[in-house]
Design an enzyme around this catalytic site. Structure first.
Site, PDB file in Angstrom:
ATOM      1  CG  HIS A 120      -2.050   0.902   1.333  1.00 35.66           C
ATOM      2  ND1 HIS A 120      -3.115   0.595   0.092  1.00 35.66           N
ATOM      3  CD2 HIS A 120      -2.547   1.836   2.015  1.00 35.66           C
ATOM      4  CE1 HIS A 120      -4.113   1.726   0.453  1.00 35.66           C
ATOM      5  NE2 HIS A 120      -3.662   2.247   1.296  1.00 35.66           N
TER       6      HIS A 120
ATOM      7  CE  LYS B  56      -7.767   8.457   1.253  1.00 35.66           C
ATOM      8  NZ  LYS B  56      -8.039   8.744   2.464  1.00 35.66           N
TER       9      LYS B  56
ATOM     10  CE  LYS C 230      -4.009   7.232   1.166  1.00 37.20           C
ATOM     11  NZ  LYS C 230      -4.020   8.203   2.218  1.00 37.20           N
TER      12      LYS C 230
ATOM     13  CG  ASP D  61      -5.041  11.493   1.308  1.00 35.77           C
ATOM     14  OD1 ASP D  61      -4.594  12.465   1.368  1.00 35.77           O
ATOM     15  OD2 ASP D  61      -5.423  10.730   2.303  1.00 35.77           O
TER      16      ASP D  61
ATOM     17  CD  GLU E  88      -7.911  12.309   2.478  1.00 38.77           C
ATOM     18  OE1 GLU E  88      -8.612  11.625   1.715  1.00 38.77           O
ATOM     19  OE2 GLU E  88      -7.527  11.884   3.715  1.00 38.77           O
TER      20      GLU E  88
ATOM     21  CG  ASP F 205      -6.557  12.731   6.990  1.00 41.72           C
ATOM     22  OD1 ASP F 205      -6.922  12.814   8.039  1.00 41.72           O
ATOM     23  OD2 ASP F 205      -6.093  11.788   6.188  1.00 41.72           O
TER      24      ASP F 205
ATOM     25  CE  LYS G 207      -8.052   9.696   8.536  1.00 43.54           C
ATOM     26  NZ  LYS G 207      -6.569   9.437   8.203  1.00 43.54           N
TER      27      LYS G 207
ATOM     28  CD  GLU H  91     -10.277   7.503   4.550  1.00 41.42           C
ATOM     29  OE1 GLU H  91     -10.081   7.804   3.447  1.00 41.42           O
ATOM     30  OE2 GLU H  91      -9.620   7.852   5.422  1.00 41.42           O
TER      31      GLU H  91
HETATM   32  C1  MUC Z   1      -5.161   9.026   5.148  1.00 43.86           C
HETATM   33  O1  MUC Z   1      -4.337   9.965   5.108  1.00 43.86           O
HETATM   34  O2  MUC Z   1      -6.300   9.116   4.604  1.00 43.86           O
HETATM   35  C2  MUC Z   1      -6.580   6.355   4.758  1.00 43.86           C
HETATM   36  C3  MUC Z   1      -6.692   5.729   3.560  1.00 43.86           C
HETATM   37  C4  MUC Z   1      -5.510   5.063   3.141  1.00 43.86           C
HETATM   38  O3  MUC Z   1      -5.026   4.481   2.375  1.00 43.86           O
HETATM   39  O4  MUC Z   1      -4.613   5.822   4.086  1.00 43.86           O
HETATM   40  C5  MUC Z   1      -5.069   6.343   4.977  1.00 43.86           C
HETATM   41  C6  MUC Z   1      -4.740   7.770   5.667  1.00 43.86           C
HETATM   42 MG    MG Z   2      -5.782  11.129   4.308  1.00 43.90          MG
END
Ligand code: MUC
Ligand code: MG
Length: 376
Positions: A24, A169, A171, A200, A226, A251, A275, A329
């Site tokens: 990941h 989502k 990254k 994000d 994000e 976030d 969170k 999520e």
């Molecule tokens: C984040 O920063 O959002 C949430 C989903 C993911 O893949 O990482 C987290 C942290």
């Molecule tokens: Mg995030």
């Protein structure tokens, strides 16, 4: 009555290492395992409550590590609260807050365990202790973060086919903005209108780079952006949110109710990722949500990639929040190859059902816990 007389007898914090189903990749780290800190809170009426705290990639995501969470609980928090009434999570956490600064992750695991125990004691689900659920299930997105566009597209198609996720989502922020935007546009155009795509950045861009490239993300059709910039630059985040049509989600920039209040005063617009880990537990996250609601900021149910216990604790809180219009999520359990509970959280028809059993509605699998705990 008897319910007020149960006292906290012991608190055990157990570090558990679990493999993930694939790598990941985030802007700041690549994960191939996740570490859970499981809290077992035993009360002198024989009831046990469980809680969980996680972070991401040791100290690369935030200032608390799994080891520091355990240390805070063992050395500082447990001695303060052992012997206190187990009936009031509010009173216990108020006492902890007097002597322990920060450490929201340890506090979240403790608060979760207290609510689980009290729910079991009273025979009600945790969301009932939070005032009651407004919804029985929560939509859950999936994060595509294999690092490879073609593999991400395959993964998304499979998850869409089995009706598990339809919001994805991405990254980004590890590669150049140009490479990232190509990746986002390729995925969105391959999947089309059947899906929504969010991104994000995990703070990877400067405000100037964000101002330059958010229009490209907007043109690619992303639903929200994000945390594009550094968490300390909350005013910059507010400026970006006011400047673009695509919603900007805070976030890392907003953890506590006080952070949310400051962000509102700084001109917050758009969305906030809530969170339990950031706000110090389910009660803490409800307080942050209340400030967001008051400021007109949209709520989103975020994750620290918890396993089943932490994700279900989050689900109880998100079910009880008045508004949660941007979905959640809570896919953390699905990123793990295995977990330490009897029944793992599952997503069907794009949603996670909120348990109705007393407490969290989650039970530890003792064999799995013994197998995966780090200290054995
Ligand atoms: C984040 O920063 O959002 C949430 C989903 C993911 O893949 O990482 C987290 C942290
Ligand atoms: Mg995030």
């Amino acid at each position: 009555n008897n319910h007020d007389q149960a006292c906290i007898a012991s608190i055990e914090a157990i570090i558990v290492d679990l493999p993930t189903i694939r790598e990941h990749r985030l802007a700041m780290t690549t994960m191939s395992r996740q570490t859970l800190v499981i809290v077992r809170l035993r009360c002198d009426d024989g009831i046990e409550g469980v809680g969980e705290a996680t972070t991401i990639g040791g100290l690369s995501y935030g200032e608390q590590s799994p080891e520091s969470i355990k240390l805070a609980l063992d050395r500082y928090i447990s001695p303060l609260v052992i012997g206190m009434s187990a009936a009031s999570a509010n009173a216990v956490l108020a006492k902890v807050d007097q002597s322990v600064q920060g450490n929201s992750l340890a506090k979240s695991a403790l608060e979760t365990a207290l609510l689980d125990a009290q729910g079991k004691r009273l025979g009600v689900p945790v969301h009932a202790l939070l005032g009651g659920a407004v919804r029985n299930s929560l939509p859950v997105l999936w994060t595509l973060a294999s690092g490879d566009s073609a593999r991400d597209i395959d993964e998304a198609r499979q998850l869409l086919d089995v009706r598990r996720h339809k919001v994805f989502k991405l990254k980004i922020g590890k590669r150049s903005p140009r490479a990232d935007i190509e990746h986002v546009a390729a995925i969105k155009s391959a999947l089309g209108d059947l899906v929504e795509i969010t991104v994000d950045l995990n703070q990877a861009w400067s405000e100037a780079v964000a101002a330059r490239h958010i229009p490209d993300l907007q043109a690619a059709g992303v639903m929200l952006v994000e945390q594009p910039i550094a968490k300390e630059n909350r005013r910059g985040l507010a400026r970006l949110a006011q400047r673009f049509i695509v919603p900007i989600m805070a976030d890392e920039a907003v953890s506590t109710p006080a952070d949310m209040f400051d962000y509102a005063c700084e001109g917050a617009a758009g969305i906030v990722a809530l969170k339990i880990a950031k706000s110090g537990g389910p009660l803490g996250v409800m307080r942050t949500a209340a400030v967001a609601d008051a400021a007109g900021v949209g709520c989103y149910g975020g994750t620290m990639l918890e396993g089943t216990i932490g994700s279900i604790a989050s689900a109880h809180a998100f079910a009880a929040c008045r508004t949660m219009e941007w979905g959640t999520e809570l896919f953390g359990p699905l990123l793990l190859k295995d977990d330490i509970v009897v029944e793992r959280a599952a997503v069907a028809d794009f949603e996670l059902a909120v348990p109705m059993a007393p407490g969290l509605g989650v039970a530890i699998d003792e064999d799995k816990l013994a197998f995966y705990r780090r200290d054995q």
